[in-house]
Design an enzyme around this catalytic site. Structure first.
Site, PDB file in Angstrom:
ATOM      1  N   CYS A 154       0.869  -1.183   0.000  1.00 30.82           N
ATOM      2  CA  CYS A 154       0.000   0.000   0.000  1.00 30.82           C
ATOM      3  C   CYS A 154       0.901   1.227   0.000  1.00 30.82           C
ATOM      4  O   CYS A 154       2.092   1.136   0.323  1.00 30.82           O
ATOM      5  CB  CYS A 154      -0.967  -0.001   1.173  1.00 30.82           C
ATOM      6  SG  CYS A 154      -0.217   0.485   2.731  1.00 30.82           S
ATOM      7  N   CYS A 188       3.658   2.192   2.596  1.00 29.32           N
ATOM      8  CA  CYS A 188       5.000   1.604   2.502  1.00 29.32           C
ATOM      9  C   CYS A 188       5.944   2.571   1.794  1.00 29.32           C
ATOM     10  O   CYS A 188       7.116   2.712   2.162  1.00 29.32           O
ATOM     11  CB  CYS A 188       4.959   0.280   1.735  1.00 29.32           C
ATOM     12  SG  CYS A 188       3.872  -0.971   2.442  1.00 29.32           S
ATOM     13  N   CYS A 207      11.046 -24.057  -1.642  1.00 32.46           N
ATOM     14  CA  CYS A 207      10.274 -23.093  -0.864  1.00 32.46           C
ATOM     15  C   CYS A 207      11.091 -21.818  -0.717  1.00 32.46           C
ATOM     16  O   CYS A 207      12.271 -21.768  -1.081  1.00 32.46           O
ATOM     17  CB  CYS A 207       9.852 -23.640   0.498  1.00 32.46           C
ATOM     18  SG  CYS A 207      11.125 -23.640   1.753  1.00 32.46           S
ATOM     19  N   CYS A 249      14.790 -21.488   0.656  1.00 28.66           N
ATOM     20  CA  CYS A 249      15.914 -21.819  -0.231  1.00 28.66           C
ATOM     21  C   CYS A 249      16.416 -20.552  -0.913  1.00 28.66           C
ATOM     22  O   CYS A 249      17.629 -20.323  -1.013  1.00 28.66           O
ATOM     23  CB  CYS A 249      15.483 -22.827  -1.290  1.00 28.66           C
ATOM     24  SG  CYS A 249      14.815 -24.373  -0.650  1.00 28.66           S
ATOM     25  N   ASP A 280     -17.753   1.145 -18.339  1.00 27.11           N
ATOM     26  CA  ASP A 280     -17.925   2.263 -19.256  1.00 27.11           C
ATOM     27  C   ASP A 280     -18.769   1.745 -20.426  1.00 27.11           C
ATOM     28  O   ASP A 280     -18.585   0.614 -20.876  1.00 27.11           O
ATOM     29  CB  ASP A 280     -16.555   2.719 -19.754  1.00 27.11           C
ATOM     30  CG  ASP A 280     -16.652   3.739 -20.865  1.00 27.11           C
ATOM     31  OD1 ASP A 280     -17.486   4.653 -20.742  1.00 27.11           O
ATOM     32  OD2 ASP A 280     -15.914   3.608 -21.854  1.00 27.11           O
TER      33      ASP A 280
END
Length: 807
Positions: free
Chosen positions: A51, A54, A123, A126, A502
């Protein structure tokens, strides 16, 4: 004029950089370039912002550093620009951003960044281990490893071979990727499979032999050999992980296996490393299926193209073909580069780009895209884009970039795992040491329980639960002609319960036609000539329609000057020293020159769902031009599909009059409509829906209606295949002008959210049960390993179901 305001370039320019602003004032100055008289300007890409707050955090953190004059983070492009003195150290900038919890990548100025493919990661820990190891090497300036895509970006001064060697020390295999080449194929790792099989046989022989009278030391030797075979790689990786201060699963498993052997549990130790190796192998095979969804896109465009050399056809690498070159595409061949047909007619299968299953007819002047299939006739095509700039290249880049962006859920899980693992690791050593010290059981008993706790500390299944699901969903969407620009937007799409459309160009074809001309005070030809003069400088679809109609009739424009756009109402110009206007009812209402007959005529036309363009001066109305737009054939089916997948509110936004809006809304079956809207009114309509508690998506063409697209929770653009801007600015892009892709996108996003929740709860449940079973002594070491690797494989397979979700 109807909808003219939504096409205003001024409005678009002022709002493009405000997209996704989360009601924050930071974006108000995002267009202002940072300048410095004598400073050094450096650009970076920031990863991990979820967001705009940050962005503020990063800016404030950097501005406190010495030698930095200014810093500006643009949230919606994830870019950081820093101005500093000549003594500015890039390392200080990067270290500060990393301390704040974000990843940072230098842009442009660092030309030594190379991309590598990494084999063997199963994962996120690593990836972290590789990063930590390379960061301690003096010749490596920057490294970023992304588990989801299996890629590593490194800026280094040493050789490629040295980088590959350093990565191999951590237990993984790296190979340099050049010019977007395919990553190494990990689907057939025969060596790893053979070693796993061999160690499994040794364990089985030792276990069977122990019940058939062979000496104990023989079984122990078999177990020890199995530990060495299956455990060599994780122990080696664990050594370098500890050296670089990482606490990954290799460390946990290695300590558990070695600890089991030291307390005489050789069978348990061998089983731990074997199950771990087998689980890792199976995880890698499964994860490659998700990565292959993007790798396969790379195979779509041929590496060579036919060009004419005098009277012969010669094959040439696509990298060597410049813009403007004429290439020849034979029937049945894939088109190698984006271009424009200059000779021939054919049907082209554009499914790889747009997801459309029905081939599209193409003729001279039409655009064709690299990776699509020429089904029938032979073509000569003038190349319009270099190989690295083709639509398919941009799709691959955007999808990979999307996969690298962490969704809020993934960021939370990673943070949770980073806290969970060291806590359980410390708890394991407390369990090993304190109870036997105070006389609660034997050392062997508590060491065994502590080792089991170490294995349970590995959060592999948990941290892998979200990224694999996101990568699978984004890959599925890309294959079906939908670009989802990141996990954040995937999650947002799953929460959408109201969609605003639109009208012009979205629900309708956007190709209006002149249906009726009513001349009042001048001849029809004179009226058309004045209308042509007024509309010639407008880019609005209705203006283009009138211009095209006039040219077809052979009518010539008059000499006009002082052209001006009247936002939301029409245009004006000076012709023969008189001011003429073309616009909607609002414009001429303000002039108070309507007669009863003219007003009733206008109302009658509008009641038929047509748009009215009135031509006149401040003294009189000279005539009326009626323009009508046809409804998209896919619109009704798409809106019905959206209701079926649970979108409660379907809303139409238009600058058209009430009559047109009412007619179109009845034909499309939208829940409600907002008519006669200016750009700011469309924004207000979006805000009204949000204030009613809806999560709102706005669907437009990616260029127009920028204010509303920016205000909505999710911006969705149509027709990205022909519009670079749409691909770059929207959160989600429908590559074809086909609303029927929208229900699939919402359905896929919701399925992804559901699977992510399933994976998280399953992973946490398995860990919780394992923790409970440790202390009564019911959880053995091999069961702990199985609970971790088994759970990881299950969540991967569950996430892979997203690759199979069909329209």
């Amino acid at each position: 004029m109807a909808d003219r305001s939504s096409r205003s370039n001024d409005e678009l320019k002022s709002t493009e950089d405000n997209k996704r602003c989360c009601s924050r004032e930071m974006e108000e100055s995002s267009n202002n370039q940072i300048t410095s008289a004598n400073g050094e300007k450096v650009d970076y890409r920031i990863y991990g912002m979820d967001c705009p707050s940050c962005a503020i955090t990063i800016e404030n953190g950097l501005k406190r550093l010495d030698n930095i004059q200014d810093a500006k983070v643009t949230y919606n492009t994830s870019k950081l620009q820093v101005i500093g003195t000549n003594a500015l150290s890039p390392d200080s900038v990067e270290n500060e951003v990393k301390k704040l919890g974000f990843k940072i990548e230098p842009l442009k100025q660092n030309k030594n960044i190379r991309t590598y493919s990494i084999e063997g990661m199963d994962c996120g820990s690593c990836a972290k281990s590789i990063e930590n190891h390379l960061n301690i090497i003096r010749t490596v300036r920057y490294v970023s490893v992304n588990f989801s895509t299996g890629k590593m970006k490194v800026e280094h001064e040493n050789s490629v071979d040295e980088i590959v060697s350093e990565v191999s020390k951590t237990g993984f295999k790296a190979s340099l990727l050049e010019n977007g080449s395919k990553p190494i194929d990990t689907s057939e790792n025969k060596e790893g499979y053979g070693l796993i099989t061999l160690s499994g046989i040794l364990i089985a022989l030792g276990f069977i032999g122990s019940y058939n009278g062979i000496p104990l030391f023989m079984s122990t030797i078999l177990y020890a050999i199995a530990i060495v075979i299956s455990g060599y790689k994780p122990v080696k990786s664990a050594f370098y992980a500890v050296k670089s201060r990482s606490l990954d699963m290799n460390v946990l498993m290695s300590v558990a296996a070695i600890g089991a052997a030291l307390i005489g549990e050789w069978f348990e130790g061998a089983t731990v490393v074997w199950l771990f190796a087998l689980g890792t192998f199976l995880q890698n095979r499964s994860i490659e299926q998700t990565r292959r969804s993007i790798h396969n896109l790379m195979d779509l465009a041929p590496s060579e193209a036919w060009i004419k050399v005098e009277s012969e056809l010669v094959k040439k690498p696509v990298e060597d073909i410049p813009v403007g070159k004429i290439i020849v595409i034979k029937p049945g061949d894939r088109i190698p580069l984006d271009g424009e047909i200059i000779q021939g007619e054919t049907s082209v299968n554009q499914a790889p780009i747009t997801g459309e299953s029905i081939p599209v007819d193409k003729m001279i002047g039409d655009a064709v895209y690299a990776g699509t299939i020429n089904e029938s006739g032979s073509l000569e095509v003038r190349v319009t884009k270099l190989v690295e700039e083709t639509t398919i290249a941009k799709i691959i880049h955007l999808v990979e970039e999307a996969q690298e962006q962490k969704a809020p859920t993934q960021a939370f899980i990673d943070k949770f795992a980073s806290i969970y693992t060291p806590i359980v690791f410390i708890l394991a050593f407390v369990v090993i040491i304190l109870p036997p010290l105070f006389g609660f059981g034997t050392w062997g008993e508590w060491v065994y329980k502590g080792l089991a706790l170490l294995v349970v500390a590995c959060p592999c299944a948990l941290v892998i639960s979200t990224p694999v699901a996101i990568v699978s969903a984004i890959g599925n969407a890309a294959k079906n002609g939908v670009l989802i620009k990141g996990g954040t937007f995937l999650e947002k799409a799953g929460a959408i319960n109201a969609i605003a459309f639109d009208k012009t160009g979205t629900l309708t074809e956007g190709k209006p036609k002149v249906s009726e001309i009513e001349s009042l005070t001048v001849s029809e030809e004179e009226l058309i000539s004045i209308a042509l003069t007024l509309e010639n400088y407008s880019t609005h679809p209705i203006a283009k329609t009138i211009v095209a109609y006039a040219k077809d009739k052979g009518v010539k424009a008059k000499n006009g000057e002082l052209f001006k756009s009247i936002v939301g109402k029409g245009v004006q110009a000076t012709i023969n020293e008189d001011i003429y206007y073309a616009g909607n009812l609002k414009l001429f209402d303000e002039m108070n020159i309507f007669t009863g007959d003219v007003r009733s005529k206008v109302n009658e036309i509008q009641s038929l769902g047509k748009t009215v363009v009135i031509i006149g001066t401040q003294q009189e109305i000279m005539g009326i031009i009626s323009v009508s737009d046809s409804l998209r054939s896919t619109a009704v089916r798409a809106l019905t599909g959206l209701k079926q997948v649970g979108v409660k509110q379907l809303v139409m936004l238009t600058g058209d009059n009430e009559g047109t809006a009412k007619l179109i809304s009845s034909e499309t079956n939208v829940n409600r409509y907002f008519a006669e809207l200016l750009p700011e009114d469309k924004v207000d309509a979006i805000k009204q829906l949000q204030s009613e508690g809806h999560k709102v998506a706005m669907v437009g063409d990616g260029i127009n209606d920028a204010p509303a697209l920016a205000t909505a929770d999710l911006g969705i653009a149509m027709g990205g295949a022909g519009t670079d801007t749409a691909m770059e600015t929207a959160d989600i892009v429908l590559m074809a002008d086909n609303l029927e892709k929208l229900p699939h996108t919402i359905k896929l996003s919701r399925r992804a959210l559901s699977i992510i929740k399933q994976n998280i709860w399953f992973s946490l449940s398995v860990k919780f049960i394992a923790l409970i079973l440790i202390f009564p002594g019911w959880l053995t070491l091999w069961m702990a390993v199985l609970s971790d690797t088994g759970a990881a494989i299950i969540v991967i397979l569950n996430a892979l179901r997203l690759l199979k979700v069909k329209e």
